[in-house]
Scaffold this motif. Structure first.
Motif, mmCIF file in Angstrom:
data_model
loop_
_atom_site.group_PDB
_atom_site.id
_atom_site.type_symbol
_atom_site.label_atom_id
_atom_site.label_comp_id
_atom_site.label_asym_id
_atom_site.label_seq_id
_atom_site.Cartn_x
_atom_site.Cartn_y
_atom_site.Cartn_z
ATOM 1 N N ALA A 187 0.841 -1.203 0.000
ATOM 2 C CA ALA A 187 0.000 0.000 0.000
ATOM 3 C C ALA A 187 0.874 1.251 0.000
ATOM 4 C CB ALA A 187 -0.905 0.012 1.226
ATOM 5 N N VAL A 188 0.302 2.326 -0.508
ATOM 6 C CA VAL A 188 0.936 3.637 -0.409
ATOM 7 C C VAL A 188 0.106 4.444 0.581
ATOM 8 C CG1 VAL A 188 1.441 5.785 -1.645
ATOM 9 C CG2 VAL A 188 1.901 3.590 -2.737
ATOM 10 N N VAL A 189 0.776 5.131 1.485
ATOM 11 C CA VAL A 189 0.050 5.887 2.512
ATOM 12 C C VAL A 189 0.432 7.359 2.387
ATOM 13 C CG1 VAL A 189 -0.654 5.861 4.918
ATOM 14 C CG2 VAL A 189 0.521 3.873 3.967
ATOM 15 N N PHE A 190 -0.574 8.206 2.227
ATOM 16 C CA PHE A 190 -0.322 9.641 2.063
ATOM 17 C C PHE A 190 -0.540 10.337 3.392
ATOM 18 C CE2 PHE A 190 -1.340 13.900 0.136
ATOM 19 C CZ PHE A 190 -0.100 14.082 -0.442
ATOM 20 N N HIS A 191 0.196 11.391 3.648
ATOM 21 C CA HIS A 191 0.236 11.987 4.990
ATOM 22 C C HIS A 191 -0.912 12.943 5.286
ATOM 23 C CE1 HIS A 191 1.933 16.230 4.321
ATOM 24 N NE2 HIS A 191 1.472 15.793 3.182
ATOM 25 N N GLU A 192 -1.824 13.104 4.366
ATOM 26 C CA GLU A 192 -2.993 13.933 4.689
ATOM 27 C C GLU A 192 -4.157 13.579 3.792
ATOM 28 O OE1 GLU A 192 -1.486 17.901 4.453
ATOM 29 O OE2 GLU A 192 -1.520 17.967 2.284
ATOM 30 N N LYS A 193 -5.292 14.211 4.057
ATOM 31 C CA LYS A 193 -6.484 13.925 3.260
ATOM 32 C C LYS A 193 -6.716 15.117 2.342
ATOM 33 C CE LYS A 193 -8.841 10.825 6.483
ATOM 34 N NZ LYS A 193 -9.318 9.671 5.740
ATOM 35 N N PRO A 194 -6.362 14.971 1.070
ATOM 36 C CA PRO A 194 -6.373 16.129 0.168
ATOM 37 C C PRO A 194 -7.756 16.768 -0.003
ATOM 38 C CG PRO A 194 -5.244 14.261 -0.817
ATOM 39 C CD PRO A 194 -5.878 13.761 0.422
ATOM 40 N N MET A 207 -4.904 27.346 -7.114
ATOM 41 C CA MET A 207 -5.874 26.406 -7.690
ATOM 42 C C MET A 207 -5.289 25.471 -8.763
ATOM 43 S SD MET A 207 -8.671 26.039 -6.257
ATOM 44 C CE MET A 207 -8.058 26.544 -4.663
ATOM 45 N N PRO A 208 -4.473 25.995 -9.670
ATOM 46 C CA PRO A 208 -3.924 25.071 -10.674
ATOM 47 C C PRO A 208 -3.177 23.895 -10.037
ATOM 48 C CG PRO A 208 -3.477 27.328 -11.293
ATOM 49 C CD PRO A 208 -4.051 27.376 -9.922
ATOM 50 N N HIS A 209 -2.468 24.143 -8.928
ATOM 51 C CA HIS A 209 -1.745 23.062 -8.252
ATOM 52 C C HIS A 209 -2.711 22.021 -7.709
ATOM 53 C CE1 HIS A 209 2.091 25.001 -8.565
ATOM 54 N NE2 HIS A 209 1.599 26.102 -8.050
ATOM 55 N N TRP A 210 -3.797 22.525 -7.123
ATOM 56 C CA TRP A 210 -4.785 21.586 -6.586
ATOM 57 C C TRP A 210 -5.367 20.729 -7.698
ATOM 58 C CZ3 TRP A 210 -5.597 20.130 -1.814
ATOM 59 C CH2 TRP A 210 -5.168 20.966 -0.779
ATOM 60 N N LEU A 211 -5.701 21.380 -8.778
ATOM 61 C CA LEU A 211 -6.389 20.641 -9.843
ATOM 62 C C LEU A 211 -5.423 19.742 -10.614
ATOM 63 C CD1 LEU A 211 -8.739 23.510 -11.005
ATOM 64 C CD2 LEU A 211 -9.241 21.617 -9.453
ATOM 65 N N SER A 212 -4.137 20.122 -10.676
ATOM 66 C CA SER A 212 -3.225 19.300 -11.477
ATOM 67 C C SER A 212 -2.646 18.122 -10.704
ATOM 68 C CB SER A 212 -2.103 20.150 -12.049
ATOM 69 O OG SER A 212 -1.309 20.634 -10.993
ATOM 70 N N ASP A 213 -2.333 18.308 -9.437
ATOM 71 C CA ASP A 213 -1.727 17.162 -8.751
ATOM 72 C C ASP A 213 -2.255 16.888 -7.349
ATOM 73 O OD1 ASP A 213 -0.445 19.286 -7.514
ATOM 74 O OD2 ASP A 213 1.404 19.048 -8.647
ATOM 75 N N ARG A 214 -2.525 17.921 -6.569
ATOM 76 C CA ARG A 214 -2.816 17.683 -5.157
ATOM 77 C C ARG A 214 -4.053 16.817 -4.932
ATOM 78 N NH1 ARG A 214 -1.459 23.670 -2.632
ATOM 79 N NH2 ARG A 214 0.664 23.729 -3.427
ATOM 80 N N LEU A 215 -5.007 16.918 -5.847
ATOM 81 C CA LEU A 215 -6.237 16.141 -5.667
ATOM 82 C C LEU A 215 -6.210 14.823 -6.432
ATOM 83 C CD1 LEU A 215 -8.927 18.957 -5.844
ATOM 84 C CD2 LEU A 215 -8.266 17.631 -3.844
ATOM 85 N N SER A 216 -5.136 14.564 -7.103
ATOM 86 C CA SER A 216 -5.161 13.379 -7.973
ATOM 87 C C SER A 216 -3.994 12.439 -7.700
ATOM 88 C CB SER A 216 -5.150 13.838 -9.422
ATOM 89 O OG SER A 216 -4.141 14.822 -9.607
ATOM 90 N N LEU A 217 -3.774 12.148 -6.445
ATOM 91 C CA LEU A 217 -2.647 11.284 -6.091
ATOM 92 C C LEU A 217 -2.685 9.918 -6.800
ATOM 93 C CD1 LEU A 217 -0.080 11.334 -4.242
ATOM 94 C CD2 LEU A 217 -1.385 9.827 -2.753
ATOM 95 N N PRO A 218 -3.860 9.248 -6.868
ATOM 96 C CA PRO A 218 -3.851 7.956 -7.574
ATOM 97 C C PRO A 218 -3.363 8.078 -9.014
ATOM 98 C CG PRO A 218 -5.885 8.226 -6.350
ATOM 99 C CD PRO A 218 -5.176 9.536 -6.279
ATOM 100 N N ILE A 219 -3.751 9.155 -9.682
ATOM 101 C CA ILE A 219 -3.309 9.348 -11.071
ATOM 102 C C ILE A 219 -1.809 9.614 -11.107
ATOM 103 C CG2 ILE A 219 -3.589 10.796 -13.136
ATOM 104 C CD1 ILE A 219 -6.483 11.336 -12.090
ATOM 105 N N ILE A 220 -1.361 10.450 -10.172
ATOM 106 C CA ILE A 220 0.077 10.760 -10.099
ATOM 107 C C ILE A 220 0.882 9.482 -9.840
ATOM 108 C CG2 ILE A 220 1.859 12.003 -8.761
ATOM 109 C CD1 ILE A 220 0.251 14.101 -9.914
ATOM 110 N N LEU A 221 0.389 8.657 -8.925
ATOM 111 C CA LEU A 221 1.130 7.437 -8.590
ATOM 112 C C LEU A 221 1.219 6.500 -9.791
ATOM 113 C CD1 LEU A 221 -0.162 6.604 -4.982
ATOM 114 C CD2 LEU A 221 2.145 7.274 -5.630
ATOM 115 N N GLU A 222 0.144 6.429 -10.536
ATOM 116 C CA GLU A 222 0.175 5.556 -11.712
ATOM 117 C C GLU A 222 1.140 6.120 -12.758
ATOM 118 O OE1 GLU A 222 -3.571 4.529 -13.450
ATOM 119 O OE2 GLU A 222 -2.608 3.179 -14.886
ATOM 120 N N LYS A 223 1.049 7.429 -12.936
ATOM 121 C CA LYS A 223 1.894 8.062 -13.952
ATOM 122 C C LYS A 223 3.377 8.029 -13.552
ATOM 123 C CE LYS A 223 2.718 12.589 -15.485
ATOM 124 N NZ LYS A 223 2.595 13.848 -14.848
#
Lengths: 341, 560
Positions: free
Chosen positions: B62-69, B95-111
């Motif tokens: 498992a991957v564990v992230f340190h907060e709840k985005p 906002m661009p940071h939130w929309l591009s990566d901060r809210l999409s950890l599963p996508i980031i991890l896959e990529k």
């Protein structure tokens, strides 16, 4: 055995005009260019293992084999096979190509590694190239035999990947062998690279004439670029080496395959501690004579510039460690004898 | 079981690998990317952790992230709306940071790493709490976490027992001690999220004449909770974190690199005392509530070693464990521990005895870095390395000491350290002039043999992570002037023979030459750069600074 040439103070490239020149301080133009570009280029992070895993995932299909591993039985390619099977838990098809000059010990390494890893193994052995090799050695010693051979085996490899519908081709290329854009797998000899200009031109010229004059080789590809271009049209693959992405040193993965797969180091090899086919000795001899260096010098110089090797380590590894007898043992198989050594 | 902990996207990105309940590796991304306090996805750190753990990405459970985005995002949006129109610029920037990566950890991890398996999100302060308690040597302890802000929480109090972590109280944004400290840090002309330690150093020079002002701005209750008067601040504004009202109260803000006035020192001193007051109240509250005799603490505020020492001395606890990676980098470690002990219910199998959890380098890597950079060196047995280094240090030379694994957290603890003689009164200035170029008011820290710490400092417990600043014993102040701060304290690291034998032996050897069982220890870096990680980084620093000596593994290089 060879005339002493001035060697770059930083890398191991000798002066070989017109492509490689040393400045007053004894530093070659390749090192100076590298230094210049290093400052200019945007800082890019080096390839990481995660890039490899992401790539493998991206190219994973439902086919029988996940990847085709070009395994000569040498340490680098055997380790590549090991990583694919054990570290990435893929189903690889090991592919060994014997141009008639592979040593028994290398073939045994490939066979034994595949068996121990439970990987299917395909051995392609042929004497088809023998005539071309013989003619090149006798009449065109400026031609790098390894380049001829690699054009041929890459063509075969692409065809095998196509035949078994395999999307990923894996080799044991080191960081010294890879192109600058490691990971993108542009498998080229880099005709635009100065250190390969002379060699590349000689190979191209020879192939153009030779295939025209010898009907038996009419379909033989004229260059690696042609091989890649045709292969891309037939079947989509990505070509990679785990060594571009993993941090393990040559010593570490050699230890690993020795322990895990019973891999045995070859008795005779050039460079030291490497496995190569008998033809390699002839190719090295001719390259040294004509250019003053081999493609191994190019690779190791690149490793030195990247900080992965010291100059002394490279010089030690590149010292000629074979004699006339060994050379003529292999030359005899092509009906040739080096008298003037 | 293999759990990968990740913290990123705010500051101090890091990764950790928990392998069968034990931390196999943990490191901040900045050490590789060379961008201090980077917030980027810790791609290098993740790769290192997986490889150092002897596993592959395929082996991750498992991957564990340190907060709840999403919780954090909800807070950010609602607070920006509340602060509109002043927050508009900041909103558009983040906002661009939130929309591009901060809210999409599963996508980031896959990529980024091709990972598509299980992902857990642990609340920010729960990650800190877990990093504090589950890594501590205590079976039972009170817990405090205090930082800028997580999702909503800015501080929590709780209790840990066995493998459980319970939070029973929290303060919420905008009532934040961390943000208050950061706001004043930027007001005083230092960088926010990085310059807080400078304010702590500056505080030693001032008088707390502004203490009442802070008490006015922040109303403290008996349990340590507080209400911050928002009209003094503007946390959501892009331009600055403090308001005009704050400026009217404290005077004009100091510009960067400008002269430091007495007023600035007094403000820093007042803020420091105020911080200590609040933390003390909180600590007493949590001690009474839990009945625990030990305290575990984490969160960026607990990098304040002066406050930590005061809590230990005055809050009634017998012992305190402060997570060495108290900032967000420790979140990567805490999140993984939380998943293992709490979510999976595995027994606790880890005690953080040291912070040497990052990369180490082989002999050949060190050798190649030296040779390829034309550095003259000698390769010697360890005993000789220690003898030569101790002798050089006692002659007033300054050494870069690079051995073993990189430390997790912001402190160099004897593996990536610059060392010098603590008895030389001029050493602080020499170090600043030749290498560190730090503000002159910042103190340097001592690394002292654990067994002898009590002879020099008013310290009853160990301080292995340089997170306690006890008073230097009166009779010793003149013996170790280079590491005694103006207020009579020192940021002590106690060195254990067990966890860092070669560093211990170096100090011991220095003692036999110079009679003092300690060395001045400051991080191995140049100003504004992260601590060195690789031999190449160390060589670059050696070449471009006034270091006299470089020790890497069993290699020693000396400038002639």
């Amino acid at each position: 055995m060879f005339q002493d040439r001035k060697i770059c103070k930083r890398c191991v490239m000798p002066e070989s005009k017109p492509d490689i020149r040393l400045n007053e301080e004894g530093v070659c133009n390749l090192c100076l260019e590298y230094e210049k570009n290093k400052g200019r280029q945007k800082k890019q992070r080096p390839p990481l293992e995660s890039d490899l895993t992401a790539l493998l995932k991206k190219y994973r299909t439902k086919g029988e084999y996940d990847c085709l591993v070009m395994c000569s039985g040498g340490k680098d390619s055997t380790a590549a096979l090991y990583f694919m099977k054990k570290r990435y838990k893929l189903n690889p098809l090991a592919f060994t190509f014997d141009n008639g000059f592979e040593t028994e010990e290398a073939l045994e390494n490939a066979r034994s590694a595949s068996e121990k890893l439970g990987a299917d193994h395909l051995l392609f052995k042929t004497d088809k190239m023998k005539k071309m090799f013989a003619d090149a050695v006798k009449r065109h010693p400026e031609v790098v035999l390894c380049h001829l051979c690699s054009i041929w085996y890459m063509d075969l490899t692409f065809r095998m990947a196509e035949r078994f519908d395999i999307p990923v081709i894996v080799a044991g290329w080191t960081r010294g062998q890879s192109t600058e854009r490691a990971g993108v797998a542009e498998y080229r000899y880099g005709k635009d690279r100065r250190e390969f200009t002379g060699m590349g031109e000689a190979t191209r010229r020879f192939l153009k004439e030779y295939t025209r004059e010898n009907p038996g080789y009419r379909d033989f590809p004229k260059s690696i670029e042609e091989v890649i271009k045709k292969a891309r049209k037939r079947h989509r693959t990505v070509e990679i080496s785990p060594h571009w992405f993993l941090p393990y040193s040559e010593e570490e993965y050699t230890d690993l395959i020795t322990k895990e797969l019973g891999w045995k180091a070859p008795e005779n090899s050039y460079p030291a501690k490497s496995t190569n086919c008998g033809l390699n000795f002839l190719s090295v001899y001719n390259s040294m004579k004509h250019y003053g260096y081999t493609h191994y010098h190019v690779e190791m110089s690149k490793m030195i510039r990247a900080g992965l090797m010291t100059r002394d380590e490279a010089l030690e590894s590149l010292a000629i460690n074979f004699d006339k007898e060994l050379l003529n043992f292999w030359a005899a198989k092509l009906g040739h004898r080096f008298e003037e050594i | 079981m293999n759990l990968l902990g990740i913290s990123c996207f705010y500051h101090d990105s890091a990764a950790s690998l928990l392998k069968d309940g034990k931390i196999a590796a943990a490191v901040q991304e900045e050490r590789f990317s060379r961008e201090k306090n980077t917030s980027a996805f810790p791609i290098n750190a993740v790769n290192y952790c997986v490889q150092a753990g002897g596993i592959s990405f395929e082996d991750l459970d498992a991957v564990v992230f340190h907060e709840k985005p999403f919780l954090k995002f909800a807070r950010v949006v609602s607070e920006h709306i509340r602060s509109y129109p002043f927050s508009f610029t900041n909103f558009m920037r983040t906002m661009p940071h939130w929309l591009s990566d901060r809210l999409s950890l599963p996508i980031i991890l896959e990529k980024e790493i091709g990972y598509t398996g299980k992902i857990f999100f642990v609340k920010h302060h729960l990650s800190h709490a877990a990093a504090a308690f589950l890594a501590s040597p205590f079976d039972e302890a009170a817990i405090m976490t205090v930082d800028g802000v997580g999702e909503w929480a800015t501080a929590t109090v709780g209790k840990g027992a066995g493998g459980k972590v319970e939070i029973f109280g929290e303060l919420r944004y905008p009532d934040s001690l961390g943000l208050l400290y950061t706001a004043v840090t930027s007001y005083l002309g230092f960088e926010a999220n990085g310059g807080e330690g400078k304010v702590m150093g500056l505080a030693g020079y001032g008088e707390p004449v502004y203490l009442d002002k802070f008490r006015e701005i922040v109303k403290i209750a008996e349990d340590g909770s507080f209400k911050l008067d928002e009209s003094y601040f503007g946390f959501n504004r892009a331009s600055r974190m403090f308001s005009r009202k704050f400026l009217r109260t404290f005077g004009p803000a100091r510009r960067r690199e400008r002269e430091i006035e007495k007023r600035h020192e007094d403000i820093a001193a007042s803020l420091q005392i105020f911080l200590e007051e609040v933390l003390l109240k909180m600590a007493v509250f949590v001690r009474n509530k839990t009945g625990c005799r030990r305290l575990c603490a984490a969160g960026g505020v607990f990098l304040n070693c002066v406050a930590n020492a005061r809590i230990l001395a005055e809050a009634g606890f017998e012992d305190i464990f402060v997570q060495p990676a108290s900032g967000d980098s420790g979140g990567a470690l805490g999140a993984a521990l939380y998943a293992d002990n709490v979510l999976y219910g595995e027994p606790r199998r880890y005690e953080m005895e040291h912070a040497y959890l990052g990369p180490e380098f082989s002999r050949s890597e060190i050798y190649r870095a030296l040779v390829n950079n034309d550095i003259a060196y000698e390769e010697l047995p360890e005993e000789e390395i220690i003898r030569r280094t101790a002798a050089a240090l006692s002659e007033g030379k300054i050494a870069g000491w690079f051995r073993g694994r990189t430390e997790l957290g912001p402190r160099a603890l004897g593996n990536r350290s610059i060392l010098a003689d603590p008895t030389d009164p001029a050493m602080k200035d020499i170090l600043n002039r030749k290498i560190k170029h730090r503000e002159p008011f910042r103190p340097f820290a001592p690394s002292v043999l654990e067994e002898e710490a009590e002879d020099y400092f008013e310290l009853k417990v160990r301080s292995p992570f340089m997170l306690l600043a006890p008073r230097v014993k009166k009779e010793k102040k003149n013996t170790i002037p280079a590491v005694t701060h103006v207020d009579g304290t020192a940021r002590v690291q106690t060195v254990s023979r067990r966890t860092n034998p070669s560093y211990w032996r170096l100090i011991d050897r220095f003692r036999s030459v110079k009679g003092v069982p300690m060395l001045l220890n400051t991080s191995f870096n140049l100003r504004g750069e992260p601590i060195v990680n690789s031999p190449h980084d160390a060589v670059s620093c050696f070449r471009s600074s006034g270091l006299d000596l470089l020790v890497m593994g069993d290699f020693i290089a000396e400038k002639r």
